[in-house]
Enzyme design. Structure first.
Site, PDB file in Angstrom:
ATOM      1  N   CYS A 136      -0.109   2.395  -4.429  1.00  0.00           N
ATOM      2  CA  CYS A 136      -0.886   3.584  -4.783  1.00  0.00           C
ATOM      3  C   CYS A 136       0.010   4.821  -4.695  1.00  0.00           C
ATOM      4  O   CYS A 136       0.857   4.921  -3.797  1.00  0.00           O
ATOM      5  CB  CYS A 136      -2.072   3.745  -3.837  1.00  0.00           C
ATOM      6  SG  CYS A 136      -3.330   2.466  -4.016  1.00  0.00           S
ATOM      7  N   HIS A 158       0.840  -1.197   0.000  1.00  0.00           N
ATOM      8  CA  HIS A 158       0.000   0.000   0.000  1.00  0.00           C
ATOM      9  C   HIS A 158       0.877   1.250   0.000  1.00  0.00           C
ATOM     10  O   HIS A 158       2.034   1.215   0.439  1.00  0.00           O
ATOM     11  CB  HIS A 158      -0.898   0.015   1.241  1.00  0.00           C
ATOM     12  CG  HIS A 158      -1.851  -1.134   1.305  1.00  0.00           C
ATOM     13  ND1 HIS A 158      -2.911  -1.265   0.449  1.00  0.00           N
ATOM     14  CD2 HIS A 158      -1.888  -2.234   2.120  1.00  0.00           C
ATOM     15  CE1 HIS A 158      -3.580  -2.375   0.728  1.00  0.00           C
ATOM     16  NE2 HIS A 158      -2.983  -2.979   1.734  1.00  0.00           N
TER      17      HIS A 158
END
Length: 415
Positions: A177, A135
């Site tokens: 991301c 992430h």
């Protein structure tokens, strides 16, 4: 004598080595795809001819042995009846609670004071491949333990590696991301090429999710891979490393990764070199399957939890629904928290509502790294921890997008 003279003239050719550092930065079965990606990358390095002792892999290593895993002790990175077990032979060098951002940096810089196991021992004649999957948010990426890795620390580490002459060429593939925000100051002649799953303003995507996560007649119950990672690795699986160039692969993977914008940064002078020059040749041939079932990484927890409820046997429906609601509630708390932070930052402005909307929507470039680091660290240390996201601090896979709120803003985080 001629042989001795030739050896003296070409010492670097004989001594050049290939190295790889691979890191998965999450934990928990919902993040199955990250450890599957990492082990697949390990297998590619190994099959490509990189020596096992030159591959350093770190991950929580809790997914293969998870009680939720329908294939205990195995991991799969793509669906199908003949999908290979990427966990088989995947040697994890660092696992459990020692896997932190600091460990990653210590391994990269060969700091044996911090890293007590294998470290990168490459030289100026060697090529290095680094792969990170997890992430992220603007200026930050997650690790399964401890605080996040900040862009300023990654930049400093890469510069340290340059100053220590630890590579001839370094290629860094990052799956996260807003991963395009993590390489702001790579030089055009610095011998570092970074390729990211997304630009600095968008999510990356998971793939082989939901109904598509079928392996050998069973649904895994979690996304099997990440779209960018699956695309570059399945391209490498085609066995063309000796002839395909980085430019060709980046172009191909950019087209296949159609949910986000693949970006490249830094030294592109060796984009026309064969991938095999870094990863070596010899990967096995495989067929590249479709990657239609992709989900925005921010929504994977909630989408997978909802899928699990839909497909749970009747006696497990209540438990699956409770988990789904818990994830929804955590997301709502995150939304409210960062709305409150934005409200405090805009309290003294002439139009608080407009200011807050601009803060949420604005995608300004990260310039003041020290300020952003201080604010991001405050969120990690003082904001509520989301147990449903397997977080170890205030940041989690969903709310890391709000790191954008901290960009170029000095906020009072006492909320």
């Amino acid at each position: 004598m001629a042989a001795i003279a030739l050896a003296m003239l070409l010492p670097s050719l004989a001594l050049a080595e290939k190295w790889a550092v691979i890191a998965a930065g999450s934990q928990g079965f919902m993040n199955y795809r990250h450890q599957a990606d990492a082990c697949h990358a390990y297998q590619i390095m190994l099959k490509s001819g990189v020596k096992a002792e030159n591959i350093i892999l770190m991950m929580q290593d809790d997914v293969a042995k998870s009680s939720e895993n329908p294939f205990p002790g195995q991991l799969f990175n793509k669906p199908g009846n003949d999908s290979p077990d990427v966990y088989k032979g995947c040697k994890v060098d660092y696992s459990g609670d020692i896997v932190t951002a600091q460990l990653f940096l210590d391994v990269l810089t060969s700091n044996t004071t911090g890293a007590k196991g294998k470290v990168l021992k490459s030289t100026e004649e060697d090529t290095v491949f680094v792969n990170f999957v997890d992430h992220g948010g603007p200026g930050i990426v997650a690790f399964p333990n401890g605080p996040f890795l900040h862009v300023k620390d990654l930049s400093k580490t890469l510069k340290t590696m340059q100053s220590k002459k630890m590579f001839k060429q370094l290629v860094f593939y990052m799956e996260a991301c807003e991963s395009g925000s993590m390489f702001p100051d790579l030089q055009a002649d610095g011998k570092i090429l970074a390729v990211t799953a997304s630009n600095g303003q968008e999510s990356s995507w998971g793939t082989y999710c939901g109904d598509a996560a079928m392996v050998k007649g069973k649904n895994i119950g979690s996304c099997l891979g990440d779209l960018f990672s699956v695309n570059w690795m399945e391209d490498d699986d085609l066995g063309k490393l000796a002839s395909e160039t980085f430019r060709s692969q980046i172009s191909k993977v950019t087209k296949l990764t159609n949910k986000s914008h693949v970006c490249s940064f830094g030294d592109k002078s060796f984009e026309n070199e064969a991938i095999g020059d870094v990863e070596v040749e010899g990967a096995a041939l495989s067929e590249t399957p479709s990657t239609d079932s992709s989900v925005d990484t921010r929504d994977i927890y909630v989408s997978q939890a909802f899928w699990a409820w839909q497909n749970a046997p009747e006696e497990m429906k209540s438990q699956a629904w409770t988990r789904f609601v818990s994830i929804i509630n955590d997301r709502e708390r995150d939304d409210q928290l960062f709305a409150k932070i934005g409200g405090k930052a805009c309290a003294d402005s002439q139009g608080p509502a407009e200011c807050q909307k601009k803060m949420l929507d604005e995608r300004s470039e990260l310039k003041d790294m020290d300020c952003h680091y201080t604010l991001a660290r405050a969120v990690h240390e003082h904001c509520p921890v989301s147990a449903s996201h397997h977080a170890t601090g205030g940041w989690n896979g969903y709310n890391m997008k709000f790191s954008q709120e901290l960009v170029d803003h000095s906020l009072d985080l006492v909320v």
